[in-house]
Design an enzyme around this catalytic site. Structure first.
Site, PDB file in Angstrom:
ATOM      1  N   GLU A   1       0.506  -1.296   0.062  1.00  0.00           N
ATOM      2  CA  GLU A   1       0.211  -0.079   0.236  1.00  0.00           C
ATOM      3  C   GLU A   1       1.031   1.400   0.032  1.00  0.00           C
ATOM      4  O   GLU A   1       2.204   1.438   0.697  1.00  0.00           O
ATOM      5  CB  GLU A   1      -0.611  -0.378   1.570  1.00  0.00           C
ATOM      6  CG  GLU A   1      -1.939  -1.106   1.599  1.00  0.00           C
ATOM      7  CD  GLU A   1      -2.913  -0.762   1.900  1.00  0.00           C
ATOM      8  OE1 GLU A   1      -2.270   0.234   3.128  1.00  0.00           O
ATOM      9  OE2 GLU A   1      -3.637  -1.908   2.683  1.00  0.00           O
TER      10      GLU A   1
ATOM     11  N   LYS B   1       2.855   4.568   1.469  1.00  0.00           N
ATOM     12  CA  LYS B   1       2.870   4.432   2.751  1.00  0.00           C
ATOM     13  C   LYS B   1       2.067   5.835   2.373  1.00  0.00           C
ATOM     14  O   LYS B   1       3.359   6.883   2.172  1.00  0.00           O
ATOM     15  CB  LYS B   1       4.130   4.509   3.541  1.00  0.00           C
ATOM     16  CG  LYS B   1       4.136   5.011   4.795  1.00  0.00           C
ATOM     17  CD  LYS B   1       6.159   4.440   5.584  1.00  0.00           C
ATOM     18  CE  LYS B   1       5.616   4.846   6.392  1.00  0.00           C
ATOM     19  NZ  LYS B   1       5.304   6.136   7.680  1.00  0.00           N
TER      20      LYS B   1
ATOM     21  N   ARG C   1      -2.500   8.607  16.625  1.00  0.00           N
ATOM     22  CA  ARG C   1      -1.537   7.344  17.226  1.00  0.00           C
ATOM     23  C   ARG C   1      -1.768   7.555  18.379  1.00  0.00           C
ATOM     24  O   ARG C   1      -1.227   5.981  18.795  1.00  0.00           O
ATOM     25  CB  ARG C   1      -0.905   7.239  15.934  1.00  0.00           C
ATOM     26  CG  ARG C   1       0.258   6.221  16.960  1.00  0.00           C
ATOM     27  CD  ARG C   1       1.264   5.875  15.988  1.00  0.00           C
ATOM     28  NE  ARG C   1       2.622   5.746  16.386  1.00  0.00           N
ATOM     29  CZ  ARG C   1       3.932   5.200  15.537  1.00  0.00           C
ATOM     30  NH1 ARG C   1       3.434   5.407  14.697  1.00  0.00           N
ATOM     31  NH2 ARG C   1       4.685   5.425  16.599  1.00  0.00           N
TER      32      ARG C   1
ATOM     33  N   ARG D   1       4.474  -4.210  17.832  1.00  0.00           N
ATOM     34  CA  ARG D   1       5.651  -3.940  16.261  1.00  0.00           C
ATOM     35  C   ARG D   1       5.876  -4.877  15.508  1.00  0.00           C
ATOM     36  O   ARG D   1       7.100  -5.885  16.805  1.00  0.00           O
ATOM     37  CB  ARG D   1       6.865  -3.459  16.881  1.00  0.00           C
ATOM     38  CG  ARG D   1       7.295  -2.766  15.553  1.00  0.00           C
ATOM     39  CD  ARG D   1       8.312  -2.212  15.885  1.00  0.00           C
ATOM     40  NE  ARG D   1       8.032  -0.764  16.426  1.00  0.00           N
ATOM     41  CZ  ARG D   1       7.655   0.288  15.465  1.00  0.00           C
ATOM     42  NH1 ARG D   1       7.707   0.237  14.545  1.00  0.00           N
ATOM     43  NH2 ARG D   1       7.356   2.019  16.196  1.00  0.00           N
TER      44      ARG D   1
HETATM   45  P1  AMP Z   1       6.746   5.173  11.227  1.00  0.00           P
HETATM   46  O1  AMP Z   1       5.788   6.229  11.362  1.00  0.00           O
HETATM   47  O2  AMP Z   1       7.208   4.990  10.501  1.00  0.00           O
HETATM   48  O3  AMP Z   1       6.968   3.974  11.962  1.00  0.00           O
HETATM   49  O4  AMP Z   1       5.665   3.969   9.852  1.00  0.00           O
HETATM   50  C1  AMP Z   1       4.201   3.702  10.089  1.00  0.00           C
HETATM   51  C2  AMP Z   1       2.912   4.813   9.901  1.00  0.00           C
HETATM   52  O5  AMP Z   1       2.466   4.688   8.471  1.00  0.00           O
HETATM   53  C3  AMP Z   1       1.316   4.803  10.465  1.00  0.00           C
HETATM   54  O6  AMP Z   1       1.061   4.481  11.956  1.00  0.00           O
HETATM   55  C4  AMP Z   1       0.600   4.806   9.645  1.00  0.00           C
HETATM   56  O7  AMP Z   1       0.051   6.236  10.056  1.00  0.00           O
HETATM   57  C5  AMP Z   1       1.631   5.288   8.192  1.00  0.00           C
HETATM   58  N1  AMP Z   1       1.105   4.906   7.208  1.00  0.00           N
HETATM   59  C6  AMP Z   1       0.826   5.556   6.287  1.00  0.00           C
HETATM   60  N2  AMP Z   1       0.208   4.731   4.944  1.00  0.00           N
HETATM   61  C7  AMP Z   1      -0.084   4.046   6.016  1.00  0.00           C
HETATM   62  C8  AMP Z   1      -0.979   2.622   5.532  1.00  0.00           C
HETATM   63  N3  AMP Z   1      -0.755   2.116   4.424  1.00  0.00           N
HETATM   64  N4  AMP Z   1      -1.476   1.681   6.229  1.00  0.00           N
HETATM   65  C9  AMP Z   1      -0.382   1.772   7.187  1.00  0.00           C
HETATM   66  N5  AMP Z   1       0.675   2.952   8.421  1.00  0.00           N
HETATM   67  C10 AMP Z   1       0.007   3.690   7.064  1.00  0.00           C
END
Ligand code: AMP
Length: 562
Positions: A251, A253, A273, A426
């Protein structure tokens, strides 16, 4: 329960500098074993140094000055004299305790005989959080004075530390979880699971106490309280994900803020979050849910992205993401919401569903949850499903990754098709794949007023990482570049409310704001309490989506420095 009981435990931990995980766990376990159901929630919050659950909207909004005023009222000491004493002692809790001990010796027979209870202290916090409008500072001071007047020296010390959100005797979530497990003879991972689902450790403890393992196993999400979201692991490229998951979903991101949407009949809640309630900040999302979600009760997740919006005739121009700082402004705004909503429009990209019409979907496979999500939502241009491909071709996945980057987003998420939803963890069910740049999520714990043109602004920020057992923050460097004047101004506005102490040009800031920083190198350094220093840290972005408890830990710094 009398407040003195918990204050004495804090005092012991403080005086004997107890920081060992096992010892702390045993202390908490022994303490909570006979706490009444009614007091359990309060006691567990206090143990964590908190006054309200994370998802609650309530705030105390108290700076050191106000407590000095209240203390002056309670004891008759001049404010200046109290401030001198703070300079000597460095901690207002200790100062209060010393001053009160003198008062108590002098008026031993006339002091109140009734003991202060944890309930009274908690009610005090409640009332303080309800003070608003003109004269609210005065009302708050009266409330603080009322409690201080009944407090013993030890109680005053910890009441004030709770009030300022500076317990110093911090007890981390992991310790609390293990203590509940020991006290009520249940599995720690079941306690954790319950906590992740209903984000209320007091309720989880009560369930463990009265219904044991069965009770914990039957915990399901409750609408109105946020579920801790499932987190992703980092990986090096789409191939690693395909090697591990086989055919799986990729998907986009999205570069925005995760949002948990909850609906119960007509009532809608939006949580970040970090479990903050942002329902009032995004009225257009509330409207979109009302119009497009065909269910009585639901919990869904998606990413909110600030977009260019109207004025652009081409859809791809309209949907272009704006920098995260713009979305931050939406999250923080408390007034003129519709106005800022029209200036900074957002779109929602839904990617998961956890609960539907009274039924938990946590144990359903991801591919099935996605289908349920598709059947539950009517999509519009700004209320959409996350763009997805399902493939086991590395080439196709790479193409999709490049497409996501070209859209202006961060990369892709890879999701295991048959994975359940594991709240708060996680686990290896979801990988994030983005261009490589090591960064740290650090907390701002201090600052320095600028000079010359910047004299009105906080111009240098003291950064810290987390020590997870004792929940303390260890400093790791200073950041003073990478901001525009506008951002310095905005940072100062936001941080001003969190200042707990000022000493000359330096201020201490309640750990709450998380920022992502990049750096050249991590060096060993005695200048900071972590023992490390970041060389040339620079701001990547504000992490409004993270709470201080989610900031990076000293262990991660150690790993990265190797
Ligand atoms: P990170 O903040 O770098 O740990 O990456 C995880 C975060 O990516 C999640 O908490 C979401 O806020 C974000 N995110 C963006 N697009 C998606 C998606 N398609 N599926 C899940 N999380 C996503």
């Amino acid at each position: 329960m009398d407040f003195i009981r918990i204050a004495e435990i804090f005092d012991k931990i403080d005086k004997e500098s107890i920081t060992g995980r096992i010892e702390l766990t045993n202390i908490v376990a022994k303490f909570i074993a006979d706490v009444s159901d009614e007091d359990l929630q309060i006691v567990l919050l206090f143990f964590q140094g908190k006054t309200f659950p994370m998802w609650s909207n309530k705030e105390l909004g108290i700076a050191e000055n106000l407590v000095v005023k209240a203390l002056s009222k309670t004891t008759g000491w001049k404010e200046e004299k109290i401030k001198d004493k703070i300079r000597e002692e460095g901690d207002l809790g200790n100062v209060a305790s010393k001053i009160l001990s003198e008062r108590i010796q002098h008026s031993l027979f006339s002091s109140e005989t009734e003991n202060l209870t944890v309930k009274e202290v908690s009610n005090g916090f409640q009332k303080i959080s309800e003070c608003s409008g003109g004269g609210s500072q005065d009302k708050k001071m009266q409330l603080i004075d009322k409690i201080l007047s009944k407090a013993t020296e030890t109680e005053a010390k910890f009441f004030i530390r709770l009030l300022l959100g500076e317990m110093r005797v911090g007890i981390g979530e992991g310790v609390i979880r293990d203590a509940i497990a020991i006290a009520y003879n249940v599995e720690p991972n079941l306690v954790e699971r319950g906590y992740y689902l209903i984000s209320d450790i007091g309720r989880v403890a009560r369930i463990a106490k009265t219904n044991g393992t069965d009770g914990l196993e039957n915990i399901v999400p409750k609408i109105g309280i946020p579920v801790r979201v499932m987190l992703a692991q980092k990986t090096d490229g789409v191939k690693v994900a395909i090697d591990e998951f086989g055919k799986c979903a990729f998907e986009v991101k999205y570069d925005g803020m995760r949002i948990q949407i909850q609906k119960n009949n007509g009532k809608i809640y939006l949580f970040t979050r970090r479990l903050e309630n942002v329902t009032d900040q995004f009225p257009e999302i509330v409207r979109a849910v009302k119009e497009n979600v065909q269910a009585d009760s639901v919990i869904m997740e998606g990413e909110t992205v600030a977009i260019q919006g109207t004025g652009q005739c081409d859809v791809s121009e309209r949907r272009k993401p704006r920098v995260f700082q713009e979305l931050s402004r939406r999250i923080k705004r408390k007034y003129d919401i519709e106005e800022i909503a029209s200036k900074i429009p957002v779109e929602i990209n839904l990617f998961d569903i956890l609960y539907l019409d009274g039924k938990s979907l946590l144990n359903e496979k991801f591919e099935d949850r996605r289908k349920i999500l598709e059947n539950t939502v009517r999509t519009t241009e700004t209320f959409r499903l996350a763009e997805q491909i399902i493939t086991d071709s590395v080439e196709d996945a790479e193409k999709f990754y490049n497409y996501a980057i070209k859209l202006g987003h961060e990369g892709v998420m890879a999701k295991k098709s048959d994975a359940i939803y594991q709240a708060g963890s996680r686990v290896g069910y979801m990988y994030k794949i983005k261009p490589l740049m090591e960064t740290l999520d650090v907390v701002i714990v201090g600052g320095t007023w600028g000079e010359g043109k910047r004299a009105q602004w906080l111009a240098s920020f003291l950064l810290a990482v987390r020590e997870p057992v004792s929940n303390k923050f260890l400093t790791i460097g200073r950041l003073g570049t990478g901001f525009t004047d506008e951002e310095f101004k905005e940072m100062t506005e936001n941080l001003k409310e969190l200042v707990t102490r000022e000493e000359g040009k330096d201020v201490e800031i309640r750990p709450s704001i998380v920022i992502e920083v990049a750096y050249e190198e991590i060096q060993k350094s005695p200048s900071y309490t972590s023992g490390y220093a970041l060389r040339f840290p620079r701001l990547v972005r504000f992490r409004d989506d993270k709470s201080a408890e989610e900031a990076d830990t000293i262990e991660r710094v150690e790993e990265l420095s190797r």
